[in-house]
Design a protein around this motif. Structure first.
Motif, PDB file in Angstrom:
ATOM      1  N   MET A   1       8.587  24.071  28.871  1.00  0.00           N
ATOM      2  CA  MET A   1       9.639  24.793  28.182  1.00  0.00           C
ATOM      3  C   MET A   1      10.644  23.791  27.627  1.00  0.00           C
ATOM      4  N   ALA A   2      10.939  23.904  26.382  1.00  0.00           N
ATOM      5  CA  ALA A   2      11.880  22.988  25.737  1.00  0.00           C
ATOM      6  C   ALA A   2      13.301  23.490  25.930  1.00  0.00           C
ATOM      7  N   HIS A   3      14.175  22.551  26.209  1.00  0.00           N
ATOM      8  CA  HIS A   3      15.595  22.865  26.380  1.00  0.00           C
ATOM      9  C   HIS A   3      16.373  22.195  25.261  1.00  0.00           C
ATOM     10  N   GLY A   4      17.429  22.846  24.845  1.00  0.00           N
ATOM     11  CA  GLY A   4      18.252  22.294  23.780  1.00  0.00           C
ATOM     12  C   GLY A   4      19.276  21.291  24.291  1.00  0.00           C
ATOM     13  N   ASP A   5      19.971  20.688  23.342  1.00  0.00           N
ATOM     14  CA  ASP A   5      20.997  19.707  23.691  1.00  0.00           C
ATOM     15  C   ASP A   5      22.130  20.321  24.505  1.00  0.00           C
ATOM     16  N   ASP A   6      22.434  21.587  24.273  1.00  0.00           N
ATOM     17  CA  ASP A   6      23.498  22.241  25.039  1.00  0.00           C
ATOM     18  C   ASP A   6      23.143  22.286  26.522  1.00  0.00           C
ATOM     19  N   THR A   7      21.881  22.561  26.827  1.00  0.00           N
ATOM     20  CA  THR A   7      21.445  22.609  28.226  1.00  0.00           C
ATOM     21  C   THR A   7      21.509  21.219  28.840  1.00  0.00           C
ATOM     22  N   LYS A   8      21.077  20.215  28.099  1.00  0.00           N
ATOM     23  CA  LYS A   8      21.125  18.834  28.590  1.00  0.00           C
ATOM     24  C   LYS A   8      22.577  18.436  28.885  1.00  0.00           C
ATOM     25  N   ARG A   9      23.484  18.782  27.967  1.00  0.00           N
ATOM     26  CA  ARG A   9      24.901  18.461  28.177  1.00  0.00           C
ATOM     27  C   ARG A   9      25.458  19.220  29.383  1.00  0.00           C
ATOM     28  N   ALA A  10      25.015  20.452  29.573  1.00  0.00           N
ATOM     29  CA  ALA A  10      25.495  21.250  30.708  1.00  0.00           C
ATOM     30  C   ALA A  10      25.034  20.650  32.040  1.00  0.00           C
ATOM     31  N   VAL A  11      23.790  20.170  32.082  1.00  0.00           N
ATOM     32  CA  VAL A  11      23.277  19.538  33.306  1.00  0.00           C
ATOM     33  C   VAL A  11      24.067  18.260  33.576  1.00  0.00           C
ATOM     34  N   ARG A  12      24.282  17.469  32.533  1.00  0.00           N
ATOM     35  CA  ARG A  12      25.067  16.231  32.688  1.00  0.00           C
ATOM     36  C   ARG A  12      26.468  16.554  33.193  1.00  0.00           C
ATOM     37  N   ALA A  13      27.106  17.559  32.620  1.00  0.00           N
ATOM     38  CA  ALA A  13      28.470  17.928  33.022  1.00  0.00           C
ATOM     39  C   ALA A  13      28.509  18.397  34.475  1.00  0.00           C
ATOM     40  N   ALA A  14      27.503  19.152  34.875  1.00  0.00           N
ATOM     41  CA  ALA A  14      27.458  19.617  36.265  1.00  0.00           C
ATOM     42  C   ALA A  14      27.308  18.440  37.221  1.00  0.00           C
ATOM     43  N   PHE A  15      26.538  17.451  36.826  1.00  0.00           N
ATOM     44  CA  PHE A  15      26.334  16.256  37.644  1.00  0.00           C
ATOM     45  C   PHE A  15      27.581  15.372  37.644  1.00  0.00           C
ATOM     46  N   VAL A  16      28.109  15.089  36.455  1.00  0.00           N
ATOM     47  CA  VAL A  16      29.219  14.143  36.330  1.00  0.00           C
ATOM     48  C   VAL A  16      30.551  14.769  36.740  1.00  0.00           C
ATOM     49  N   PHE A  17      30.882  15.929  36.192  1.00  0.00           N
ATOM     50  CA  PHE A  17      32.216  16.487  36.372  1.00  0.00           C
ATOM     51  C   PHE A  17      32.328  17.431  37.562  1.00  0.00           C
ATOM     52  N   ASP A  18      31.255  18.184  37.833  1.00  0.00           N
ATOM     53  CA  ASP A  18      31.313  19.117  38.960  1.00  0.00           C
ATOM     54  C   ASP A  18      30.881  18.469  40.262  1.00  0.00           C
ATOM     55  N   GLY A  19      30.275  17.283  40.175  1.00  0.00           N
ATOM     56  CA  GLY A  19      29.874  16.562  41.377  1.00  0.00           C
ATOM     57  C   GLY A  19      28.631  17.106  42.047  1.00  0.00           C
ATOM     58  N   LEU A  20      27.875  17.935  41.336  1.00  0.00           N
ATOM     59  CA  LEU A  20      26.639  18.459  41.917  1.00  0.00           C
ATOM     60  C   LEU A  20      25.585  17.360  41.972  1.00  0.00           C
ATOM     61  N   GLU A  21      24.746  17.418  42.985  1.00  0.00           N
ATOM     62  CA  GLU A  21      23.612  16.507  43.011  1.00  0.00           C
ATOM     63  C   GLU A  21      22.681  16.925  41.882  1.00  0.00           C
ATOM     64  N   LEU A  22      21.844  16.018  41.428  1.00  0.00           N
ATOM     65  CA  LEU A  22      21.015  16.290  40.257  1.00  0.00           C
ATOM     66  C   LEU A  22      20.117  17.521  40.437  1.00  0.00           C
ATOM     67  N   PRO A  23      19.458  17.694  41.587  1.00  0.00           N
ATOM     68  CA  PRO A  23      18.630  18.909  41.743  1.00  0.00           C
ATOM     69  C   PRO A  23      19.451  20.198  41.604  1.00  0.00           C
ATOM     70  N   ALA A  24      20.659  20.195  42.149  1.00  0.00           N
ATOM     71  CA  ALA A  24      21.511  21.390  42.054  1.00  0.00           C
ATOM     72  C   ALA A  24      22.002  21.605  40.623  1.00  0.00           C
ATOM     73  N   ALA A  25      22.353  20.522  39.945  1.00  0.00           N
ATOM     74  CA  ALA A  25      22.807  20.632  38.554  1.00  0.00           C
ATOM     75  C   ALA A  25      21.682  21.179  37.677  1.00  0.00           C
ATOM     76  N   ALA A  26      20.466  20.695  37.924  1.00  0.00           N
ATOM     77  CA  ALA A  26      19.318  21.167  37.155  1.00  0.00           C
ATOM     78  C   ALA A  26      19.067  22.648  37.426  1.00  0.00           C
TER      79      ALA A  26
END
Length: 164
Positions: A1-26
């Motif tokens: 399944m292809a994800h758009g740039d908005d989803t990629k940015r949202a995962v990055r933001a959850a990891f960087v700014f929300d402090g979620l671990e990568l599996p949780a951010a994903a």
């Protein structure tokens, strides 16, 4: 399944700014963990290191004090567990116990020194640990027959120090 740039940015933001671990951010954004890891790797390849961005965010957001507190708590638990294991080792010679305890106190001291700038209240505890380390060395050098007693009372005394 292809994800758009908005989803990629949202995962990055959850990891960087929300402090979620990568599996949780994903998972939060419906992305497979492997995909999020690939995005993170690809971003790093082009100069966007998510881990560095997360660290910078933590420092800028004041989260470093909380991280330092959590790290100290983990280390204190490990110190207590290690001291208990040393005390419960009947085959270990007292000299070896004190050497291990001295080494443990040294490592703990170094952690406290690093966190002293972040949390000034740890300064008193660092001083106490320095005194204990020097006292352990003094006992080892001048009164080696008392090493076992020193090792026996060190852990409960550490618990007392934690109350202050």
């Amino acid at each position: 399944m292809a994800h758009g740039d908005d989803t990629k940015r949202a995962v990055r933001a959850a990891f960087v700014f929300d402090g979620l671990e990568l599996p949780a951010a994903a998972a939060k954004h419906g992305v497979a963990e492997g995909t999020a890891r690939r995005w993170k790797y690809q971003a790093k390849e082009v100069g966007d290191d998510w881990d560095k961005a997360r660290g910078a965010q933590m420092l800028a957001g004041g989260g470093i004090e909380e991280v330092a507190r959590q790290t100290l708590a983990i280390v204190v638990m490990q110190v207590q567990t290690t001291v208990q294991a040393i005390n419960e080792s009947p085959d270990m010679r007292p000299e070896v116990k004190v050497q291990m305890l001295t080494s443990l106190a040294d490592a703990y001291n170094k952690l406290l020194a690093a966190s002293r700038r972040l949390m000034p209240e740890t300064s008193q505890l660092a001083t106490a640990m320095d005194v204990l380390q020097k006292f352990g060395q003094f006992i080892r050098d001048k009164y080696p027959k008392h090493l076992a007693a020193f090792a026996e009372v060190l852990e409960p005394f550490g618990d007392e120090l934690g109350k202050y």
